[in-house]
Scaffold this active site. Structure first.
Site, PDB file in Angstrom:
ATOM      1  N   ARG A 107       0.881  -1.178   0.000  1.00  0.00           N
ATOM      2  CA  ARG A 107       0.000   0.000   0.000  1.00  0.00           C
ATOM      3  C   ARG A 107       0.911   1.218   0.000  1.00  0.00           C
ATOM      4  O   ARG A 107       1.643   1.446   0.976  1.00  0.00           O
ATOM      5  CB  ARG A 107      -0.927   0.002   1.212  1.00  0.00           C
ATOM      6  CG  ARG A 107      -1.676   1.311   1.368  1.00  0.00           C
ATOM      7  CD  ARG A 107      -2.843   1.244   2.306  1.00  0.00           C
ATOM      8  NE  ARG A 107      -3.939   0.513   1.711  1.00  0.00           N
ATOM      9  CZ  ARG A 107      -5.199   0.511   2.175  1.00  0.00           C
ATOM     10  NH1 ARG A 107      -5.495   1.212   3.252  1.00  0.00           N
ATOM     11  NH2 ARG A 107      -6.134  -0.169   1.573  1.00  0.00           N
ATOM     12  N   HIS A 134      -7.134   0.974  -6.727  1.00  0.00           N
ATOM     13  CA  HIS A 134      -7.343   0.054  -5.596  1.00  0.00           C
ATOM     14  C   HIS A 134      -7.972  -1.233  -6.149  1.00  0.00           C
ATOM     15  O   HIS A 134      -9.135  -1.538  -5.887  1.00  0.00           O
ATOM     16  CB  HIS A 134      -8.255   0.726  -4.567  1.00  0.00           C
ATOM     17  CG  HIS A 134      -8.271   0.071  -3.215  1.00  0.00           C
ATOM     18  ND1 HIS A 134      -7.493  -1.028  -2.888  1.00  0.00           N
ATOM     19  CD2 HIS A 134      -8.988   0.359  -2.088  1.00  0.00           C
ATOM     20  CE1 HIS A 134      -7.730  -1.364  -1.633  1.00  0.00           C
ATOM     21  NE2 HIS A 134      -8.628  -0.548  -1.123  1.00  0.00           N
ATOM     22  N   GLN A 137      -9.850  -3.986  -3.954  1.00  0.00           N
ATOM     23  CA  GLN A 137     -11.167  -3.567  -3.463  1.00  0.00           C
ATOM     24  C   GLN A 137     -12.257  -3.905  -4.480  1.00  0.00           C
ATOM     25  O   GLN A 137     -13.341  -4.376  -4.124  1.00  0.00           O
ATOM     26  CB  GLN A 137     -11.153  -2.042  -3.213  1.00  0.00           C
ATOM     27  CG  GLN A 137     -12.476  -1.495  -2.736  1.00  0.00           C
ATOM     28  CD  GLN A 137     -12.824  -1.965  -1.341  1.00  0.00           C
ATOM     29  OE1 GLN A 137     -12.016  -1.875  -0.445  1.00  0.00           O
ATOM     30  NE2 GLN A 137     -14.021  -2.501  -1.152  1.00  0.00           N
ATOM     31  N   ASP A 225     -17.496   6.977  -1.857  1.00  0.00           N
ATOM     32  CA  ASP A 225     -16.239   6.818  -1.115  1.00  0.00           C
ATOM     33  C   ASP A 225     -15.970   8.155  -0.419  1.00  0.00           C
ATOM     34  O   ASP A 225     -16.600   9.175  -0.729  1.00  0.00           O
ATOM     35  CB  ASP A 225     -15.100   6.436  -2.080  1.00  0.00           C
ATOM     36  CG  ASP A 225     -13.810   6.065  -1.348  1.00  0.00           C
ATOM     37  OD1 ASP A 225     -13.851   5.831  -0.113  1.00  0.00           O
ATOM     38  OD2 ASP A 225     -12.753   6.011  -2.003  1.00  0.00           O
ATOM     39  N   CYS A 264     -16.379   1.335   0.087  1.00  0.00           N
ATOM     40  CA  CYS A 264     -15.234   0.483   0.449  1.00  0.00           C
ATOM     41  C   CYS A 264     -14.878   0.588   1.922  1.00  0.00           C
ATOM     42  O   CYS A 264     -14.202  -0.297   2.451  1.00  0.00           O
ATOM     43  CB  CYS A 264     -14.036   0.824  -0.419  1.00  0.00           C
ATOM     44  SG  CYS A 264     -13.402   2.493  -0.192  1.00  0.00           S
ATOM     45  N   ARG A 292     -13.614  -8.831   1.062  1.00  0.00           N
ATOM     46  CA  ARG A 292     -12.180  -8.554   0.875  1.00  0.00           C
ATOM     47  C   ARG A 292     -11.360  -9.805   1.184  1.00  0.00           C
ATOM     48  O   ARG A 292     -10.397 -10.117   0.486  1.00  0.00           O
ATOM     49  CB  ARG A 292     -11.717  -7.399   1.789  1.00  0.00           C
ATOM     50  CG  ARG A 292     -12.303  -6.030   1.477  1.00  0.00           C
ATOM     51  CD  ARG A 292     -11.837  -5.473   0.124  1.00  0.00           C
ATOM     52  NE  ARG A 292     -10.400  -5.435  -0.027  1.00  0.00           N
ATOM     53  CZ  ARG A 292      -9.606  -4.465   0.419  1.00  0.00           C
ATOM     54  NH1 ARG A 292     -10.122  -3.426   1.020  1.00  0.00           N
ATOM     55  NH2 ARG A 292      -8.293  -4.505   0.221  1.00  0.00           N
TER      56      ARG A 292
HETATM   57  N1   CP Z   1     -11.297  -0.436   1.986  1.00  0.00           N
HETATM   58  C1   CP Z   1     -10.039  -0.489   2.444  1.00  0.00           C
HETATM   59  O1   CP Z   1      -9.090  -0.668   1.682  1.00  0.00           O
HETATM   60  O2   CP Z   1      -9.935  -0.367   3.792  1.00  0.00           O
HETATM   61  P1   CP Z   1      -8.601  -0.171   4.626  1.00  0.00           P
HETATM   62  O3   CP Z   1      -8.055   1.182   4.283  1.00  0.00           O
HETATM   63  O4   CP Z   1      -9.023  -0.280   6.045  1.00  0.00           O
HETATM   64  O5   CP Z   1      -7.614  -1.241   4.229  1.00  0.00           O
HETATM   65  N1  NVA Z   2     -10.147   6.500  -1.516  1.00  0.00           N
HETATM   66  C1  NVA Z   2      -9.780   6.058  -0.191  1.00  0.00           C
HETATM   67  C2  NVA Z   2      -9.947   4.591  -0.069  1.00  0.00           C
HETATM   68  C3  NVA Z   2      -9.628   4.032   1.285  1.00  0.00           C
HETATM   69  C4  NVA Z   2      -9.734   2.545   1.356  1.00  0.00           C
HETATM   70  C5  NVA Z   2      -8.351   6.477   0.106  1.00  0.00           C
HETATM   71  O1  NVA Z   2      -7.491   6.358  -0.785  1.00  0.00           O
HETATM   72  O2  NVA Z   2      -8.081   6.920   1.220  1.00  0.00           O
END
Ligand code: CP
Ligand code: NVA
Length: 306
Positions: A107, A134, A137, A225, A264, A292
C-alpha cells in the site's frame, strides 16, 4: 510471474476466474471458525510480506487472514520502520524481500513506486492501494454484486463523488465484465482522462456527468467513497466542492427501487453518505468488507498457483 497491479492489466477471463474462485472458496469454508484453515490449503508454506505506507484496517486484516486460511503466513511491515523509510532504494528493497518471501503486497502513496517495486521483484507484487487505483477492493465489490444480483452483465453502477483511486479501478473493470458505469463527479474531481479513454477504447460503457441525479437515475448500484482520501491535502475545499454529491436518502431514491449501496470503507456518515443509507436496508457494505477476505485469497492464488 504474475503481478496484480491493476485491473486493466488482468484479462477478462482471468478476472472472471478470480471472482469465481473467491465465491467458491467462501462457500467451501462456510461454518468454519475464522481462524481455521480452508478445507484445501492452496498455499501451504507460502509467506506474504505486506508493506504499508498508509493506514489500513480491511486490507491488512483480510490479507493476513487470507494467507493463513490458505496455509501460509504473513509479515506486516510499516514502511516508516524499514530502511525504505530512511532512503534505501525501491529496487534494492524489492530484490532483498524477494529472497525472504513468496509475495509482496504494497500500500503506497505513489503508484509508480509499486510498479517500480514489481519491476525489480522476483516474486509477485500486489497493489494494496495507491493514489491511482485500488484493484483488490474492486474484486471484493464485484463479488458482492455477483452474490446479490447473480451476474454483473447488464447492471448499471453509479459512482458519485470524487473520481479517485477506487473509481479508477471500477473504470478498469467496466470493459471486462459488461456492466455500465455512470460517474457523477464535479469539475476538478473527474478520473484521469487516460483511464476513461482506456475504458471506452476497450468497449466499456462508461459515462461521465456533473449531475449526481443523472448519474444514479435507473442505477442498480450506487457507490460512494470518502471525499478526502489518504494523502489529500485540500480537505476544506473538498468537503465544500463534493457536498452536493453526498448520497442522501433522496439521491438513493432516484436509483432503481431495488438498488443497493456500496462503500469500500472507512465511511464518514453525514459527509459522502447519510447514515440512513449506509446503515439502511439497501446497504451491502459489511458483505463487501467481508468479501475482501475471499477476494484476497483468490488474488493470492492467481499470483502464486499457475
Ligand atoms: N477499503 C479499504 O481498503 O480499507 P482499509 O483502508 O481499512 O484497508
Ligand atoms: N479513496 C480512499 C480509499 C480508502 C480505502 C483512500 O485512498 O483513502
Amino acid at each position: 510471474m504474475r503481478h496484480f497491479l491493476d485491473i486493466a492489466d488482468i484479462s477478462a477471463s482471468d478476472l472472471k476466474a478470480i471472482l469465481a474462485d473467491a465465491r467458491a472458496m467462501k462457500m467451501a469454508r462456510s461454518g468454519l471458525p475464522k481462524g481455521a484453515s480452508d478445507p484445501q490449503e492452496a498455499l501451504p508454506g507460502r509467506a506474504l510480506a505486506m508493506i504499508f505506507e498508509k493506514s489500513s484496517t480491511r486490507t491488512r486484516v483480510s490479507f493476513d487472514m487470507a494467507i493463513r486460511q490458505l496455509g501460509g503466513s504473513s509479515l506486516v511491515l510499516n514502511a516508516a520502520d524499514m530502511q525504505l523509510g530512511r532512503g534505501e532504494s525501491i529496487p534494492d528493497t524489492a530484490r532483498v524481500l524477494s529472497r525472504f518471501v513468496d509475495a509482496v503486497m504494497i500500500r503506497a502513496n505513489a503508484h509508480d513506486d509499486v510498479t517500480e517495486f514489481a519491476h525489480h521483484a522476483d516474486v509477485p507484487v500486489i497493489n494494496g492501494l495507491t493514489d491511482r487505483s485500488h484493484p483488490c477492493q474492486i474484486v471484493a465489490d464485484l463479488m458482492t454484486l455477483q452474490e446479490h444480483f447473480g451476474a454483473l452483465e447488464g447492471l448499471t453502477l453509479a459512482w458519485v463523488g470524487d473520481g479517485n483511486n477506487v473509481a479508477t479501478s471500477f473504470i478498469h473493470a467496466a470493459p471486462k465484465l459488461g456492466f455500465s458505469l455512470n460517474l457523477g463527479c464535479p469539475d476538478g474531481y473527474t478520473p484521469h482522462e487516460d483511464d476513461l479513454a482506456y475504458a471506452t477504447n476497450s468497449g466499456g460503457k462508461v459515462e461521465l456527468t456533473r449531475d449526481p441525479k443523472a448519474a444514479v437515475k435507473d442505477a442498480d448500484v450506487v457507490i460512494a467513497d470518502t471525499f478526502i482520501s489518504m494523502g489529500d491535502k485540500d480537505a476544506d475545499a473538498r468537503l465544500k466542492d463534493l457536498a452536493p454529491y453526498s448520497v442522501s436518502e433522496n439521491l438513493m431514491a432516484q436509483a432503481k427501487s431495488g438498488a443497493v449501496f456500496l462503500h469500500c470503507l472507512p465511511a464518514h456518515r453525514g459527509e459522502e453518505v447519510a447514515a440512513a443509507v449506509i446503515d439502511g436496508p439497501q446497504s451491502l457494505v459489511f458483505d463487501e468488507a467481508e468479501n475482501r477476505l475471499h477476494a484476497q485469497k483468490a488474488i493470492l492464488k492467481w499470483c502464486l498457483v499457475q
